[in-house]
Design a protein around this motif. Structure first.
Motif, short mmCIF file in Angstrom:
data_model
loop_
_atom_site.label_atom_id
_atom_site.label_comp_id
_atom_site.label_asym_id
_atom_site.label_seq_id
_atom_site.Cartn_x
_atom_site.Cartn_y
_atom_site.Cartn_z
N LEU A 31 0.86 -1.20 0.00
CA LEU A 31 0.00 0.00 0.00
C LEU A 31 0.88 1.23 0.00
CD1 LEU A 31 -2.62 -1.12 2.65
CD2 LEU A 31 -2.80 -1.24 0.16
N ARG A 32 0.53 2.17 -0.82
CA ARG A 32 1.29 3.42 -0.88
C ARG A 32 0.51 4.51 -0.15
NH1 ARG A 32 3.76 3.84 -6.95
NH2 ARG A 32 4.62 1.75 -6.99
N TYR A 33 1.20 5.17 0.73
CA TYR A 33 0.58 6.25 1.48
C TYR A 33 1.15 7.58 1.00
CZ TYR A 33 -0.94 2.59 4.66
OH TYR A 33 -1.50 1.49 5.18
N ARG A 34 0.27 8.54 0.89
CA ARG A 34 0.72 9.88 0.51
C ARG A 34 1.06 10.65 1.79
NH1 ARG A 34 -3.28 12.78 -3.55
NH2 ARG A 34 -1.61 14.30 -3.49
N ARG A 35 2.18 11.30 1.73
CA ARG A 35 2.56 12.15 2.86
C ARG A 35 1.95 13.53 2.67
NH1 ARG A 35 8.92 11.01 4.02
NH2 ARG A 35 8.69 8.80 4.50
#
Length: 89
Positions: A83-87
């Motif tokens: 899963l890619r999380y946006r900062r």
């Protein structure tokens, strides 16, 4: 004449499509129910791979000529999706 007839027959035999069976196991579900309807039922046997647990499958198979098995094509040891999380910042 005999050679060309033999060549045509050989080519025809090689190019004739073989019968293909449909995929019986759904890789999205971990449990399959193998249903036997036998000669009297006329339907033969089939797999129903739409169960998420063995107790769920066994409850559906209760009273039927069926058995529940683990799906051999379910990816048990597949790595979880990354899963890619946006900062925010």
């Amino acid at each position: 004449m005999r050679f060309s007839f033999g060549l045509i027959m050989t080519a025809g035999a090689l190019l004739t499509p073989a019968s293909a069976n449909a995929q019986t196991f759904d890789p999205r579900y971990p449990v399959c129910m193998h249903v036997y309807s036998g000669a009297n039922g006329g339907g033969g046997e089939w797999y129903d791979c739409s169960f998420t647990s063995l107790p769920q499958c066994r409850a559906t198979a209760y009273g039927r000529s069926a058995i529940c098995d683990l799906n051999p094509y379910y990816p048990v040891h597949a790595p979880p999706p990354h899963l890619r999380y946006r900062r925010s910042g």
